[in-house]
Design a protein around this motif. Structure first.
Motif, PDB file in Angstrom:
ATOM      1  N   PRO A 200       0.831  -1.215   0.000  1.00 40.48           N
ATOM      2  CA  PRO A 200       0.000   0.000   0.000  1.00 40.48           C
ATOM      3  C   PRO A 200       0.863   1.263   0.000  1.00 40.48           C
ATOM      4  CG  PRO A 200      -0.676  -1.554   1.722  1.00 40.48           C
ATOM      5  CD  PRO A 200       0.665  -1.993   1.238  1.00 40.48           C
ATOM      6  N   LEU A 201       0.531   2.170  -0.895  1.00 38.46           N
ATOM      7  CA  LEU A 201       1.272   3.428  -0.989  1.00 38.46           C
ATOM      8  C   LEU A 201       0.531   4.576  -0.315  1.00 38.46           C
ATOM      9  CD1 LEU A 201       2.594   3.388  -4.668  1.00 38.46           C
ATOM     10  CD2 LEU A 201       3.971   3.357  -2.593  1.00 38.46           C
ATOM     11  N   ALA A 202      -0.715   4.759  -0.659  1.00 34.03           N
ATOM     12  CA  ALA A 202      -1.453   5.916  -0.146  1.00 34.03           C
ATOM     13  C   ALA A 202      -2.941   5.615  -0.156  1.00 34.03           C
ATOM     14  CB  ALA A 202      -1.153   7.163  -0.986  1.00 34.03           C
ATOM     15  N   PHE A 203      -3.659   6.366   0.695  1.00 30.86           N
ATOM     16  CA  PHE A 203      -5.110   6.254   0.782  1.00 30.86           C
ATOM     17  C   PHE A 203      -5.718   7.657   0.739  1.00 30.86           C
ATOM     18  CE2 PHE A 203      -3.486   2.509   2.991  1.00 30.86           C
ATOM     19  CZ  PHE A 203      -4.236   1.493   2.419  1.00 30.86           C
ATOM     20  N   GLY A 204      -6.913   7.726   0.218  1.00 29.87           N
ATOM     21  CA  GLY A 204      -7.638   8.987   0.190  1.00 29.87           C
ATOM     22  C   GLY A 204      -9.112   8.761   0.468  1.00 29.87           C
ATOM     23  N   ILE A 205      -9.767   9.746   1.046  1.00 29.31           N
ATOM     24  CA  ILE A 205     -11.208   9.708   1.277  1.00 29.31           C
ATOM     25  C   ILE A 205     -11.807  10.947   0.611  1.00 29.31           C
ATOM     26  CG2 ILE A 205     -13.055   9.749   2.993  1.00 29.31           C
ATOM     27  CD1 ILE A 205     -11.183   8.370   4.935  1.00 29.31           C
ATOM     28  N   VAL A 206     -12.731  10.718  -0.297  1.00 23.12           N
ATOM     29  CA  VAL A 206     -13.337  11.801  -1.073  1.00 23.12           C
ATOM     30  C   VAL A 206     -14.848  11.580  -1.116  1.00 23.12           C
ATOM     31  CG1 VAL A 206     -11.267  12.146  -2.486  1.00 23.12           C
ATOM     32  CG2 VAL A 206     -13.023  10.523  -3.229  1.00 23.12           C
ATOM     33  N   PRO A 207     -15.622  12.616  -1.481  1.00 22.44           N
ATOM     34  CA  PRO A 207     -17.087  12.444  -1.533  1.00 22.44           C
ATOM     35  C   PRO A 207     -17.536  11.461  -2.598  1.00 22.44           C
ATOM     36  CG  PRO A 207     -16.481  14.774  -1.482  1.00 22.44           C
ATOM     37  CD  PRO A 207     -15.233  14.014  -1.715  1.00 22.44           C
ATOM     38  N   SER A 208     -16.886  11.503  -3.784  1.00 21.30           N
ATOM     39  CA  SER A 208     -17.279  10.639  -4.888  1.00 21.30           C
ATOM     40  C   SER A 208     -16.117  10.520  -5.858  1.00 21.30           C
ATOM     41  CB  SER A 208     -18.517  11.196  -5.612  1.00 21.30           C
ATOM     42  OG  SER A 208     -18.222  12.466  -6.168  1.00 21.30           O
ATOM     43  N   GLU A 209     -16.243   9.594  -6.819  1.00 22.86           N
ATOM     44  CA  GLU A 209     -15.189   9.400  -7.817  1.00 22.86           C
ATOM     45  C   GLU A 209     -15.388  10.368  -8.988  1.00 22.86           C
ATOM     46  OE1 GLU A 209     -13.398   5.281  -8.405  1.00 22.86           O
ATOM     47  OE2 GLU A 209     -15.470   4.795  -7.931  1.00 22.86           O
ATOM     48  N   SER A 210     -15.201  11.633  -8.726  1.00 24.72           N
ATOM     49  CA  SER A 210     -15.331  12.656  -9.763  1.00 24.72           C
ATOM     50  C   SER A 210     -13.953  12.999 -10.306  1.00 24.72           C
ATOM     51  CB  SER A 210     -16.003  13.901  -9.190  1.00 24.72           C
ATOM     52  OG  SER A 210     -15.208  14.470  -8.157  1.00 24.72           O
ATOM     53  N   ASN A 211     -13.932  13.730 -11.420  1.00 25.42           N
ATOM     54  CA  ASN A 211     -12.661  14.174 -11.993  1.00 25.42           C
ATOM     55  C   ASN A 211     -11.887  15.039 -11.005  1.00 25.42           C
ATOM     56  OD1 ASN A 211     -13.301  12.866 -14.352  1.00 25.42           O
ATOM     57  ND2 ASN A 211     -13.979  14.687 -15.437  1.00 25.42           N
ATOM     58  N   GLU A 212     -12.608  15.908 -10.291  1.00 20.86           N
ATOM     59  CA  GLU A 212     -11.964  16.788  -9.317  1.00 20.86           C
ATOM     60  C   GLU A 212     -11.330  15.990  -8.185  1.00 20.86           C
ATOM     61  OE1 GLU A 212     -13.123  20.489  -6.285  1.00 20.86           O
ATOM     62  OE2 GLU A 212     -14.658  19.483  -7.496  1.00 20.86           O
ATOM     63  N   SER A 213     -12.050  14.979  -7.678  1.00 22.29           N
ATOM     64  CA  SER A 213     -11.539  14.173  -6.576  1.00 22.29           C
ATOM     65  C   SER A 213     -10.294  13.389  -6.995  1.00 22.29           C
ATOM     66  CB  SER A 213     -12.615  13.209  -6.079  1.00 22.29           C
ATOM     67  OG  SER A 213     -13.736  13.904  -5.596  1.00 22.29           O
ATOM     68  N   TRP A 214     -10.347  12.767  -8.168  1.00 18.81           N
ATOM     69  CA  TRP A 214      -9.194  11.990  -8.620  1.00 18.81           C
ATOM     70  C   TRP A 214      -7.993  12.894  -8.890  1.00 18.81           C
ATOM     71  CZ3 TRP A 214      -8.373   7.244  -7.727  1.00 18.81           C
ATOM     72  CH2 TRP A 214      -9.403   6.296  -7.718  1.00 18.81           C
ATOM     73  N   GLN A 215      -8.226  14.069  -9.438  1.00 13.47           N
ATOM     74  CA  GLN A 215      -7.101  14.978  -9.693  1.00 13.47           C
ATOM     75  C   GLN A 215      -6.451  15.399  -8.382  1.00 13.47           C
ATOM     76  OE1 GLN A 215      -8.009  18.296 -12.255  1.00 13.47           O
ATOM     77  NE2 GLN A 215      -6.177  19.424 -11.649  1.00 13.47           N
ATOM     78  N   TRP A 216      -7.270  15.714  -7.370  1.00 13.61           N
ATOM     79  CA  TRP A 216      -6.722  16.094  -6.061  1.00 13.61           C
ATOM     80  C   TRP A 216      -5.906  14.948  -5.471  1.00 13.61           C
ATOM     81  CZ3 TRP A 216      -6.992  14.386  -1.029  1.00 13.61           C
ATOM     82  CH2 TRP A 216      -6.591  15.282  -0.032  1.00 13.61           C
TER      83      TRP A 216
END
Length: 572
Positions: A200-216
């Protein structure tokens, strides 16, 4: 019972039946103590059994939670159901109550152990500071909106950053849904270590799988681990992942999971089985353009529409032969899917519990794999060692070429001839160039020349790199009561996100991917007692939505007729 008298020094309770039942308990407070001592206890009821087995209003949900919370100390046991709580409380205490109170008792127990969903967001800043304090170099970012509501979370521990250069430069990306009150998506970036295990390298928690979330997420990932030469990214066919990867990592080769592509083909084309599936597997995993084109021609002769669909999917993303970078035989996102399976129960919990559970998971994995790496006696990791030993025993024919003392012709069992150049380390089978490990042809030449075959394997497969992946220690942070955080962090406000919960009961079982089917064998789970067939609850609930309880105590049984109608299975 009912309370007859209660104050700071006396508690006197009597039977709820006021007409002659002698049952009572009288206790007084001990001097200079918070304890009460029982002075009198008449434990015999002479009232009607109907009254004794009544409502039990003292069995509040918080009290039930206190009685069963030990069952939930391990997240694996969160499947301890309200029906089981009702049964155990009846057997142990003789107390009966309805399903709703049992469910609230379960929620009270989980809240007591793991915190409230809303409150867990407020503790994230202090948790992040303690992790960075105990593990210097870790990157943890928490982003909120204008109203201080939680928006994004990113975590890359220092130990993962240290081990990343010793892994193959292929990152596998995937996302999975959170099942807690406020929902969201858990994003994960992982890699293969020298033994092919999940790193495992990294984890993220976002509201949804949107373009903005993935870019961040990709921007934070790039800031943490940087980029490497011959860097590649493998993911499913989600457009948001590809767009963000191309924007943030323009020099990285992007590939898609062939398993997801095969699932799409299975959904679109009913004849995707047998020969067509074999041809697709050959086209996707062939190292030579000639072999890839031969399999594609076979697909076109049988299904021209599928051939055009595969061309539109862009062979440079799913074919070994056309891929511009090195995938090191990583053709699927299976390791990310496996990680999703590992954290499946933790994703039901509050976000504060989830991130600490992930940190503890990495801590446990690093310790276990570091100890195993120290015990390896071969030069390569066990799986890589097994691979080259298998190639060593194939017994291919080697013929020296007169043009160059380092060039050899190798003939396989199918009478195919491949050229091996030991000085340039290039083989016409392209296996070594792509996977960086000695193929069968190289192993045959090494055996012929009596040279060390380990010199023709990449360092990414060695035991030294395997140990280096897990060399750094992940330190625990202790309980929240002992945390010493700065005033700025202590008063930092992180409110929970605004919930967008839909109607109905929240879904727990994941939605199956296109073309994915349930294993019919999962329906045949037999109860140990003679004459009772017991079916897997999760599978049947997903398909039928019914809970049909068998009347005998301790055996849950679903109505066969309903299951057969809904599923199409006929179980005798």
């Amino acid at each position: 019972m009912r309370v007859k008298r209660s104050n700071s020094t006396l508690l006197h309770v009597i039977c709820i039946d006021n007409e002659g039942c002698p049952w009572q308990l009288r206790a007084t407070r001990m001097r200079d103590s918070e304890f009460f001592i029982v002075k009198r206890y008449d434990d015999v009821h002479t009232c009607s059994i109907e009254i004794v087995q009544g409502h039990h209003r003292q069995a509040k949900s918080w009290m039930i939670g206190e009685c069963v919370k030990r069952k939930y100390l391990d997240p694996i046991n969160i499947s301890y159901r309200p029906q089981e709580i009702m049964r155990d409380m009846q057997v142990k205490f003789g107390v009966s109550f309805n399903y709703l109170r049992a469910w609230r008792g379960k929620e009270a127990a989980l809240t007591n152990l793991m915190g409230d969903d809303a409150e867990s967001y407020k503790g994230l800043p202090a948790w992040a500071e303690m992790v960075k304090m105990k593990n210097p170099g870790s990157d943890i970012h928490i982003e909120t909106d204008s109203e201080n509501c939680f928006k994004y979370f990113f975590m890359c521990l220092a130990a993962s950053k240290h081990g990343w250069p010793y892994c193959r430069p292929v990152i596998v990306i995937d996302g999975s849904a959170l099942k807690a009150r406020f929902g969201g998506m858990l994003l994960a970036a992982c890699d293969h270590d020298a033994n092919g295990s999940i790193f495992p390298l990294a984890f993220g928690i976002v509201p949804s799988e949107s373009n903005e979330s993935w870019q961040w997420f990709f921007e934070k990932l790039r800031d943490s681990i940087g980029t490497r030469e011959s860097f590649a990214i493998v993911a499913d066919r989600h457009k948001g992942i590809e767009n963000a990867a191309n924007l943030v990592f323009p020099d990285a080769a992007f590939g898609i999971c062939v398993q997801h592509l095969a699932a799409n083909l299975k959904t679109r084309y009913k004849d995707f089985k047998g020969p067509l599936k074999t041809y697709f597997d050959g086209a996707s995993r062939s190292y030579l353009l000639s072999e890839h084109n031969r399999h594609m021609e076979s697909i076109r002769s049988r299904n021209a529409d599928m051939y055009r669909y595969l061309l539109q999917a862009d062979p440079t993303k799913w074919s070994h032969a056309y891929f511009s970078g090195r995938r090191y035989a990583i053709m699927t996102t299976n390791i990310a899917e496996s990680l999703n399976s590992v954290d499946r129960k933790a994703r039901l919990m509050p976000v504060g519990f989830l991130v600490e559970w992930l940190r503890e998971l990495l801590q446990r994995w690093f310790v276990q794999r570091r100890e195993k790496a120290l015990k390896i006696t071969s030069k390569l990791a066990p799986n890589a060692e097994k691979f080259i030993r298998t190639n060593f025993s194939l017994g291919l024919t080697v013929t020296p070429r007169p043009a160059d003392q380092f060039e050899y012709s190798v003939t396989n069992n199918a009478a195919q001839i491949f050229i091996v150049d030991m000085s340039q380390r290039t083989y016409t089978c392209r296996r070594f160039q792509v996977d960086q490990i000695s193929c069968a042809h190289a192993m045959a030449v090494c055996n012929h020349r009596r040279v060390d075959p380990y010199n023709y394997c990449s360092n990414y497969y060695t035991k030294d790199f395997l140990y280096a992946c897990y060399a750094q220690v992940i330190h625990p942070i202790g309980s929240a009561e002992g945390w010493d955080v700065s005033e700025e962090v202590r008063y930092q406000i992180v409110n929970p996100p605004k919930p967008k919960r839909g109607p109905g009961r929240p879904r727990v079982c994941r939605i199956l991917s296109q073309g994915e089917e349930l294993d019919p064998n999962r329906f045949y789970i037999v109860c140990k007692n003679h004459g009772h067939n017991r079916y897997d609850r999760a599978v049947i609930n997903v398909i039928t939505g019914f809970y049909i309880v068998y009347k005998n105590h301790g055996h849950n049984r679903y109505d066969r007729t309903v299951i057969n109608v809904m599923t199409g299975f006929y179980i005798v």
